[in-house]
Design an enzyme around this catalytic site. Structure first.
Site, PDB file in Angstrom:
ATOM      1  NE  ARG A   1      16.920  -9.618 -51.304  1.00 49.03           N
ATOM      2  CZ  ARG A   1      16.540  -8.684 -52.147  1.00 49.03           C
ATOM      3  NH1 ARG A   1      16.682  -8.871 -53.452  1.00 49.03           N
ATOM      4  NH2 ARG A   1      16.023  -7.545 -51.703  1.00 49.03           N
TER       5      ARG A   1
ATOM      6  CG  HIS B   1      21.648  -7.482 -56.455  1.00 49.26           C
ATOM      7  ND1 HIS B   1      21.667  -7.925 -55.158  1.00 49.26           N
ATOM      8  CD2 HIS B   1      20.340  -7.169 -56.708  1.00 49.26           C
ATOM      9  CE1 HIS B   1      20.443  -7.886 -54.649  1.00 49.26           C
ATOM     10  NE2 HIS B   1      19.619  -7.426 -55.576  1.00 49.26           N
TER      11      HIS B   1
END
EC number: 1.1.1.79
Length: 312
Positions: A227, A275
């Protein structure tokens, strides 16, 4: 058996059809605003509060490996889901293989000095460089869950010294295990490539900061696959500018999409992807969810349940 489905971008019709094929005795429908009809299970990603509030569900499945977003929403809206209702995340469903591909390719990229050769190419310089040895290229994995185990397994085949750091001791063959804050320094001191696969919890936010980076060997590399909030981006850039870090590969960011004004875009030692390291693969997800629902209906033990207190 009634199942409701919600995802803001997935093809709901495909999922409904695939789930009904995998679970012939189930009736599956896409949830829409105003649908208060009973349901036994819910499959969700970023669900509205009203979708789950007040429902007597047997379980909720989050359509991804990360559950930080829904846990944050549950903390803000405790009425959204009763604490007794189990919450499941997708344990692997093809994500493990994707993480293996990403991690191995990047470690080999740095090990073979392809980043250095690209820089030389940009200068039109023909210059063979000294090789690194595997012994000096220790790889440390922060986060030893399902995906961390997969990444360690794949790197082991390439002969790199491996270590992991986690909340509890691991007994992985060929991998040194370090536990807790008291062993973090020892873990970092010999880690040439740091791979982050930690869950997003209040204890891990901002963990990759100047204090942590200073404990790595000079010329280390950072690969963030977890993250964006784990990394203090200003501290990372400072470590790159000082030479403490030789390079960073980032798949996740504190703000996504990454703002155009971010210096990460232009830093010569930063590579990035948007991502995509491990995305939900529908067929594998359907298989996991249908299998788990079948086990739950039979009262059999299952895996993948989220510990809300721990945050993963």
């Amino acid at each position: 058996m009634e199942i409701i489905f919600y995802h803001p971008t997935f093809n709901a019709a495909w999922w409904v059809n695939a789930l009904e094929k995998a679970l012939p005795h189930a009736r599956v429908r896409e949830w829409k605003v105003g649908d208060n009809n009973p349901a036994d299970y819910a499959l969700v990603w970023q669900p509205p509060v009203e979708m789950l509030a007040g429902r007597r569900l047997k379980a909720v499945f989050v359509l991804g490996a990360g559950v930080d977003a829904i846990l944050s929403k549950l903390n803000a809206h405790p009425e959204m889901l009763d604490a007794s209702i189990p919450l499941f995340r997708l344990e692997d469903t093809g994500m493990g293989l994707q993480m293996q591909e990403y991690a191995v390719s990047q470690v080999l990229h740095w090990f073979r000095r392809f980043d250095d050769y690209q820089a030389l190419k940009n200068q039109a310089l023909w210059k063979p460089l000294p090789e690194y040895t595997r012994e000096e290229f220790s790889v440390g994995i922060m986060g030893a869950g399902v995906l961390g185990a997969k990444v360690a397994e794949s790197l082991q085949a390439w002969g790199f010294p491996l270590r992991c750091w986690s909340r509890s001791r691991k007994s992985w063959p060929g991998v040194e295990s370090y536990v807790g804050r008291e062993e973090l320094r020892a873990f970092l001191n010999q880690t040439r490539v740091l791979i982050n696969l930690l869950p997003n919890t209040t204890q891990t936010v901002g963990i990759i900061n100047s204090e942590l980076l200073d404990q790595l060997p000079d010329g280390a590399y950072v690969l963030n696959l977890a993250r964006g909030v784990h990394v203090q981006e200003a501290d990372l850039l400072a470590a790159l500018d000082s030479g403490k870090l030789k390079g960073a590969m980032l798949d996740v960011f504190s703000q996504e999409p990454l703002p155009q004004e971010s210096p990460l875009w232009r830093h010569p030692r930063v590579a990035m992807t948007p991502h995509i390291a491990a995305v939900t693969r529908p067929a594998e997800a359907i298989d996991y969810i249908s299998r788990t629902i079948t086990q739950l209906e039979k009262g059999e033990p299952v895996t993948g349940q989220v510990d809300r207190a721990r945050g993963y």
